[in-house]
Design a protein around this motif. Structure first.
Motif, short mmCIF file in Angstrom:
data_model
loop_
_atom_site.label_atom_id
_atom_site.label_comp_id
_atom_site.label_asym_id
_atom_site.label_seq_id
_atom_site.Cartn_x
_atom_site.Cartn_y
_atom_site.Cartn_z
N PHE A 15 -0.62 9.20 -19.88
CA PHE A 15 -1.66 9.41 -18.87
C PHE A 15 -2.08 8.12 -18.17
O PHE A 15 -2.43 8.14 -16.99
N THR A 16 -2.05 7.00 -18.88
CA THR A 16 -2.64 5.77 -18.33
C THR A 16 -1.65 4.73 -17.85
O THR A 16 -2.06 3.72 -17.28
N ASN A 17 -0.37 4.94 -18.03
CA ASN A 17 0.62 3.92 -17.67
C ASN A 17 0.50 3.41 -16.23
O ASN A 17 0.59 2.20 -16.00
N PRO A 18 0.30 4.29 -15.22
CA PRO A 18 0.17 3.78 -13.85
C PRO A 18 -0.95 2.75 -13.68
O PRO A 18 -0.82 1.80 -12.91
N LEU A 19 -2.04 2.93 -14.40
CA LEU A 19 -3.16 1.99 -14.31
C LEU A 19 -2.76 0.62 -14.86
O LEU A 19 -3.15 -0.42 -14.32
N TRP A 20 -1.95 0.61 -15.92
CA TRP A 20 -1.52 -0.65 -16.51
C TRP A 20 -0.50 -1.36 -15.63
O TRP A 20 -0.44 -2.59 -15.62
N VAL A 21 0.30 -0.60 -14.90
CA VAL A 21 1.24 -1.23 -13.96
C VAL A 21 0.46 -1.98 -12.89
O VAL A 21 0.77 -3.13 -12.55
N ILE A 22 -0.56 -1.33 -12.34
CA ILE A 22 -1.39 -1.97 -11.30
C ILE A 22 -2.08 -3.21 -11.87
O ILE A 22 -2.11 -4.27 -11.24
N ASN B 60 1.92 -9.56 0.17
CA ASN B 60 2.04 -8.15 -0.22
C ASN B 60 1.41 -7.82 -1.57
O ASN B 60 1.71 -6.77 -2.16
N ALA B 61 0.55 -8.68 -2.09
CA ALA B 61 -0.12 -8.39 -3.36
C ALA B 61 -1.10 -7.23 -3.18
O ALA B 61 -1.67 -7.03 -2.10
N TYR B 62 -1.29 -6.46 -4.25
CA TYR B 62 -2.25 -5.36 -4.21
C TYR B 62 -3.66 -5.92 -4.02
O TYR B 62 -4.02 -6.94 -4.61
N THR B 63 -4.45 -5.22 -3.23
CA THR B 63 -5.82 -5.67 -2.98
C THR B 63 -6.83 -5.02 -3.92
O THR B 63 -7.97 -5.46 -4.01
N GLY B 64 -6.42 -3.96 -4.59
CA GLY B 64 -7.33 -3.28 -5.50
C GLY B 64 -6.65 -2.10 -6.16
O GLY B 64 -5.46 -1.83 -5.93
N LEU B 65 -7.40 -1.37 -6.98
CA LEU B 65 -6.85 -0.26 -7.74
C LEU B 65 -6.30 0.84 -6.85
O LEU B 65 -5.15 1.26 -7.00
N LEU B 66 -7.08 1.32 -5.90
CA LEU B 66 -6.64 2.42 -5.05
C LEU B 66 -5.48 2.01 -4.16
O LEU B 66 -4.52 2.78 -3.97
N ASN B 67 -5.55 0.79 -3.62
CA ASN B 67 -4.45 0.28 -2.81
C ASN B 67 -3.17 0.20 -3.64
O ASN B 67 -2.09 0.58 -3.17
N GLY B 68 -3.31 -0.26 -4.88
CA GLY B 68 -2.15 -0.37 -5.75
C GLY B 68 -1.55 0.97 -6.10
O GLY B 68 -0.32 1.15 -6.06
N LEU B 69 -2.38 1.95 -6.45
CA LEU B 69 -1.89 3.28 -6.79
C LEU B 69 -1.19 3.93 -5.60
O LEU B 69 -0.12 4.53 -5.74
N ARG B 70 -1.79 3.81 -4.42
CA ARG B 70 -1.19 4.41 -3.22
C ARG B 70 0.17 3.79 -2.93
O ARG B 70 1.15 4.49 -2.70
N GLY C 69 8.16 3.95 -10.35
CA GLY C 69 7.21 2.86 -10.30
C GLY C 69 5.98 3.12 -11.14
O GLY C 69 5.50 2.24 -11.86
N LEU C 70 5.46 4.34 -11.05
CA LEU C 70 4.26 4.70 -11.80
C LEU C 70 4.48 4.59 -13.31
O LEU C 70 3.55 4.30 -14.06
N TYR C 71 5.71 4.83 -13.73
CA TYR C 71 5.99 4.81 -15.17
C TYR C 71 6.92 3.66 -15.57
O TYR C 71 7.59 3.74 -16.59
N ARG C 72 6.88 2.58 -14.78
CA ARG C 72 7.65 1.40 -15.16
C ARG C 72 7.05 0.80 -16.45
O ARG C 72 5.85 0.67 -16.58
N GLY C 73 7.91 0.46 -17.37
CA GLY C 73 7.45 -0.09 -18.65
C GLY C 73 7.01 0.97 -19.64
O GLY C 73 6.43 0.65 -20.68
N MET C 74 7.33 2.25 -19.36
CA MET C 74 6.88 3.32 -20.23
C MET C 74 7.52 3.27 -21.61
O MET C 74 6.86 3.52 -22.63
N VAL C 75 8.80 2.91 -21.67
CA VAL C 75 9.49 2.87 -22.97
C VAL C 75 8.87 1.81 -23.89
O VAL C 75 8.52 2.13 -25.04
#
Length: 311
Positions: A129-136, A149-159, A169-175
């Motif tokens: 459930f939380t992996n995308p947040l940890w990627v950001i 091109n760095a993320y400016t914040g949480l919502l910008n990063g998720l989008r 991308g959302l589940y990068r590093g899941m393993v």
């Protein structure tokens, strides 16, 4: 049938306690997370590495000098807060729910293996459930506000993560994150066993019910720190692997977990798997103590002020 809880469910009580614990510890200790992650993704070879002693202090001063306190030391704090509060809430909710449906012994208690299993299952579900947040969080902590091109914040990063890299991308590093389930499992098994051991001693001293469960702050601190350090030392390399994968925007660098392990070992040696351990340990001890003390105190308050609810 009725159940006693502060909210409508004892599992929701656990989630609420976990939310408060995650929030407090994350806000206080985020700067050490930034330093730890920057060490973890540092790919310099053994011959290029600086002395290990003093690295955390040097990094702290460098970030403050070049980026400032809020925009440097607290870069990525929003996804970190979102990830930590969501993780602790979901974890304690699932952990409580899973334990409820396990078969207990004649004394109404679970075995160490059952605590380990419940913790692992809760950890795996939470990780998904939380992996995308940890990627950001990882990508923000490893860049500065000046990075192109760095993320400016949480919502910008998720989008951007979802549109530019999709599910991969959302589940990068899941393993590696799932490998990390063993960390929480070891930690909570040790913690629960120490709590049970101390409660048994208090019951032998003549205490019962909530009085037997009401441990001192010092006791919570010792048990929390001991269980966390044990789990950290045993499982730390997975954090390095996860950070390496999450910081990459393509799969070109590492072809898989074993390829990442081989590349780190060849270029950086065994030290590569423990980069960032120093700031992590510095963060772990107060962080775990804060988290568990807040969690136990909130849980105790909720138990003592619980009312009957129909289920």
């Amino acid at each position: 049938m009725t159940t006693k809880s502060y909210t409508s469910s004892p599992h929701l009580d656990q989630a609420l306690a976990g939310f408060g614990a995650g929030l407090v510890s994350t806000v206080i200790l985020h700067p050490l997370d930034v330093i730890k992650i920057r060490f973890q993704v540092d790919e310099r070879k053994k011959s290029e590495q600086r002395p290990l002693i003093g690295g955390t202090v040097r990094s702290f001063k460098k970030i403050v000098r070049n980026e400032g306190v809020w925009r440097g030391l607290y870069r990525g704090v929003t996804p970190n807060i979102a990830g930590a509060t969501a993780s602790w809430s979901l974890y304690f909710w699932w952990y409580s729910l899973i334990k409820k449906h396990m078969t207990k012994n004649e004394e109404g208690k679970l075995s160490p293996f059952q605590h380990l299993t419940a913790s692992a299952e809760a950890g795996a579900i939470t990780a998904v459930f939380t992996n995308p947040l940890w990627v950001i969080k990882t990508r923000m902590c490893t860049t500065t506000r000046y990075t192109p091109n760095a993320y400016t914040g949480l919502l910008n990063g998720l989008r951007r993560l979802a549109t530019e890299e999709g599910i991969a991308g959302l589940y990068r590093g899941m393993v590696p994150a799932l490998f990390g389930v063993s960390h929480g499992a070891i930690q909570f098994m040790a913690y629960e066993e120490m709590k049970k051991w101390r409660k048994d001693i208090r019951e032998k001293e003549g205490l019962a019910g909530l009085d037997a469960e009401r441990l001192s702050t010092a006791e919570y601190l010792v048990m929390a720190a001991t269980s966390k350090v044990t789990a950290t030392v045993a499982t730390y390399p997975y954090q390095v692997l996860r950070s390496r994968f999450q910081s990459q925007t393509t799969q070109d660098k590492y072809k898989g977990v074993m390829d990442c392990v081989r590349q780190i070992y060849r270029a950086e040696g065994y030290v590569g798997f423990y980069k960032g351990l120093s700031p992590n340990i510095i963060r772990v001890l107060p962080g775990t103590c804060i988290t568990f003390v807040v969690y136990e105190r909130v849980s105790q308050y909720l138990r003592e002020n619980a009312t009957e609810h129909s289920v």
